[in-house]
Enzyme design. Structure first.
Site, PDB file in Angstrom:
ATOM      1  N   GLY A  48       0.797  -1.214   0.000  1.00  0.00           N
ATOM      2  CA  GLY A  48       0.000   0.000   0.000  1.00  0.00           C
ATOM      3  C   GLY A  48       0.834   1.269   0.000  1.00  0.00           C
ATOM      4  N   MET A  49       2.047   1.219   0.574  1.00  0.00           N
ATOM      5  CA  MET A  49       2.904   2.397   0.641  1.00  0.00           C
ATOM      6  C   MET A  49       3.632   2.658  -0.675  1.00  0.00           C
ATOM      7  SD  MET A  49       3.049   4.036   3.609  1.00  0.00           S
ATOM      8  CE  MET A  49       4.713   4.687   3.643  1.00  0.00           C
ATOM      9  N   GLY A  50       3.926   1.642  -1.424  1.00  0.00           N
ATOM     10  CA  GLY A  50       4.675   1.813  -2.657  1.00  0.00           C
ATOM     11  C   GLY A  50       5.482   0.571  -2.973  1.00  0.00           C
ATOM     12  N   ASP A  86       1.844  -2.407  13.014  1.00  0.00           N
ATOM     13  CA  ASP A  86       1.573  -3.431  12.000  1.00  0.00           C
ATOM     14  C   ASP A  86       2.561  -4.582  12.121  1.00  0.00           C
ATOM     15  OD1 ASP A  86       0.140  -4.586   9.943  1.00  0.00           O
ATOM     16  OD2 ASP A  86       1.262  -3.572   8.345  1.00  0.00           O
TER      17      ASP A  86
END
Length: 699
Positions: free
Chosen positions: A24-26, A136
């Site tokens: 999701g971050m990259g 997380d």
């Protein structure tokens, strides 16, 4: 995985050599500093950087993360959080994730789990000392090096959660590892990381999270309202893990207490922390072996693209010089996909193509074997369970993937067809037919009804009147999509109540997928997208030939094949064509096509087969990376596992091709009588003569 056309070749002062993965971050890349140090370079995706709140939080979190100096954390060594693109570089850890290690080599013994607990507690202590909360911690965020584990991604999830891009009410994290206070939208601090630590250790000891699997909402409900399932954990370990999983964060032990409890045994650290030695001798031997091997296989030059010796692909690559090559182990575990065939397994070495390198015999060992009851047959598989149906006896049984033991068996409810039509009584009947597993639910049909069971324990959940269609619903979010030829309807997966329905103008295929807020299917030459929010047609795309395969979505693009042998890539949001690539070959005749299988998208490459041809395409550009004509008239199935393309052909052979070059490594004949063969990941399930056997294949 090799870099693709859209990847940078350099970020900051780091030369990029390969792609490690994305989330999701990259994207995450393997890079080298000018001095030769290997690093993991994380490049943030542009959509996040357009959000000012995210950018500000990311700058603060990176600054804090650079202060973390724990032995068991992957240190931030460099960063440019205000750059374009924004990025950070961390210590590169050449080792499998805990998730991958447990999946491949089994659960850990008590001493190993206690050693893991001490190391992870020390890592969290270092994170908390920098005024960070991980938020997380999960098995995939624990990498296993020969000298001990490393916790990665600390401080980053907090930045991702504090952004306008996050929808109202959305909780950042992974179901089963998110603490209950965070699910209740209360403040979550260091005690939340202790909860996640307990869940991680339970996973290592049992192979499954303490709150089970299935639909996210069901797992989250158990986290908030039910006690954890610690069956199989040794009593002393279960006691400490249970305290970590307390609903009230104030009742959980502190990280310092856990260090005192678990640090009594020697733990490994590269500089002697914890009284350890130079290696993590408490880790399972096979895990240490894999990590040690991966440390020696870190590339120093860019990983070549399929079929080439450079990072630039060639449409018609020259045959490689025959030689034995070392395979670089990919850190990210490949998605397990299933292939079904007919025949029995006889594994032997067969001669390869003239351009094939020497191949060792496949390493296959029997994991377990069990007899099947009369009328029992294997229907669907997941990464945790196998499901058997006994149609006429109205029984469903779930088996453990690990050892074939019975997880549950149930005589299920069936439909009363006594007053129904002759068609229902004589054709449909009241037998049970398993249609699929999705979102933690097992679906089966009987008579006029579709039924749902809890896939983990077989408990009945609901029934839905479906007029004997018996679809296989796919759960996405809070909706279960059940597709027919002329329409689809959407159910509440918790109750089975119908939420809404959509009818097509004409007939469509049974093939469909749900992605980016749309359900996609095809009819003749049309690819159709229905918006799942507005319940209206979003777009229709007209292909140049009849669509032959199910649509496959990856990274915002939908891929599908057509009868004439072409492969298409269409933007999932707009329906605009991104590219199309013709499936050509020396003997290919598009007028005679029609045997295409669904594309497989793995690591930026699309693998596609049509009749006897197998090709690999660059997912971003459609450029042909390699193409191979198989020694058969037709390919029946294809899947990609750990850098190997497994191809089942119509002559009864299973072929193993190198995913990067298409070079064949081995070809095994599949023979026998009435045999059902399935490949799921690197496990082969053989159903023959009333016996179900599982074999492990080295890929």
């Amino acid at each position: 995985m090799p870099l693709t056309a859209g990847d940078p070749v350099r970020v900051g002062r780091y030369r990029l050599l390969a792609r490690l993965g994305q989330g999701g971050m990259g994207r995450v890349y393997l890079g080298r500093s000018p001095g030769g140090r290997a690093v993991a370079v994380k490049v943030v995706r542009d959509a996040l950087l357009r959000d000012d709140a995210f950018r500000r939080r990311f700058v603060r979190e990176v600054a804090a993360a650079r202060r973390v100096t724990g032995v068991f954390t992957a240190a931030v060594v460099d960063a440019d959080p205000e750059g374009s693109p924004a990025w950070l570089a961390t210590e590169y850890v050449p080792g499998p994730s805990l998730q991958d290690a447990v999946a491949r080599h089994g659960v850990w013994h008590e001493q190993a789990v206690r050693g893991l607990g001490a190391a992870l507690a020390e890592a969290l202590a270092a994170v908390h000392a920098a005024d960070l909360v991980h938020r997380d911690l999960k098995p995939s965020n624990v990498l296993l090096a020969p000298d001990g584990p490393r916790v990665i991604d600390f401080g980053i999830s907090a930045a991702a959660g504090d952004t306008a891009l996050t929808e109202t009410g959305t909780v950042i994290g992974t179901p089963g590892f998110i603490p209950p206070e965070q699910l209740r939208h209360e403040r979550s601090g260091p005690a939340g990381d202790v909860f996640a630590l307990g869940a991680v250790l339970a996973y290592a000891a049992a192979g499954v999270g303490p709150f089970g699997g299935g639909a996210s909402h069901a797992v989250n409900y158990r986290v908030v309202h039910q006690d954890p399932d610690l069956t199989g954990l040794p009593p002393a370990l279960a006691d400490v893990v249970a305290r970590c999983l307390a609903k009230d964060p104030g009742e959980r032990p502190t990280v310092s207490w856990l260090l005192g409890e678990w640090g009594r045994q020697e733990t490994a650290a590269p500089d002697g922390h914890g009284g350890g030695t130079a290696t993590a001798d408490w880790m399972p031997g096979p895990v240490v072996d894999v990590a040690t091997r991966m440390r020696t296989e870190v590339p120093t030059e860019p990983v070549p693209r399929a079929g080439t010796g450079t990072t630039e692909p060639s449409a018609d690559p020259a045959p490689p010089t025959p030689r034995r090559r070392r395979r670089w182990a990919v850190l990210a575990a490949a998605t397990a996909l299933a292939v079904t065939a007919t025949g029995g397994v006889v594994w032997r070495v067969a001669a390869g193509d003239d351009d094939s390198p020497p191949a060792d015999p496949p390493n296959i060992r029997e994991l377990w074997s069990r007899p099947l009851d009369e009328g029992q047959k294997l229907t669907v598989t997941t990464d945790r369970a196998l499901y058997l149906e006994n149609k006429d006896d109205h029984e469903i049984t779930a088996l453990s993937v690990a050892d074939g033991s019975e997880r549950w068996a149930r005589r299920v409810k069936v439909s009363d067809i006594s007053g129904e039509s002759d068609y229902v009584k004589n054709t449909v009947g009241d037998g049970v037919e398993i249609t699929g597993v999705s979102g933690g639910l097992l679906y089966y049909g009987s008579g006029q009804y579709l039924y749902a069971l809890d896939a983990d324990d077989g408990d009945p959940l609901w029934e839905h009147m479906d007029d004997s269609f018996h679809p296989s619903p796919v759960v996405v979010g809070d909706a279960a999509y059940a597709h027919m030829n002329a329409f689809f309807y959407v159910l509440d997966p918790r109750t089975g109540d119908e939420l809404w329905k959509y009818g097509y103008d004409g007939l469509t295929s049974d093939d469909f997928t749900v992605t980016d807020g749309a359900l996609l299917t095809h009819g003749e030459k049309r690819l159709i997208a229905v918006d799942t929010r507005t319940h209206k047609e979003r777009w229709t795309y007209e292909a140049g030939s009849e669509v032959e395969t199910s649509p496959v979505a990856a990274d915002g693009t939908v891929y599908f094949g057509t009868r004439d042998g072409a492969l298409y890539a269409v933007d999932a949001t707009t329906g605009d064509e991104e590219w199309r690539s013709t499936f050509t070959g020396e003997l290919w005749d598009g007028r005679l096509g029609g045997g295409a299988g669904a594309p497989e998208v793995v690591g930026g490459t699309v693998y596609f087969e049509n009749d006897g041809y197998v090709s690999a395409f660059d997912a971003g550009t459609g450029r042909v990376l390699w193409r191979k004509k198989q020694e058969t008239d037709e390919v029946q199935a294809l899947t990609v596992v750990d850098g190997t393309v497994l191809v089942l052909d119509s002559d009864g052979y299973l072929n193993a091709l190198d995913a990067r070059s298409g070079t064949r490594g081995w070809r095994e004949f599949v023979k026998g009588g009435s045999t059902n063969l399935r490949l799921v990941g690197n496990t082969v399930y053989v159903e023959q003569n009333g016996t179900l056997t599982a074999h492990r294949v080295a890929t």
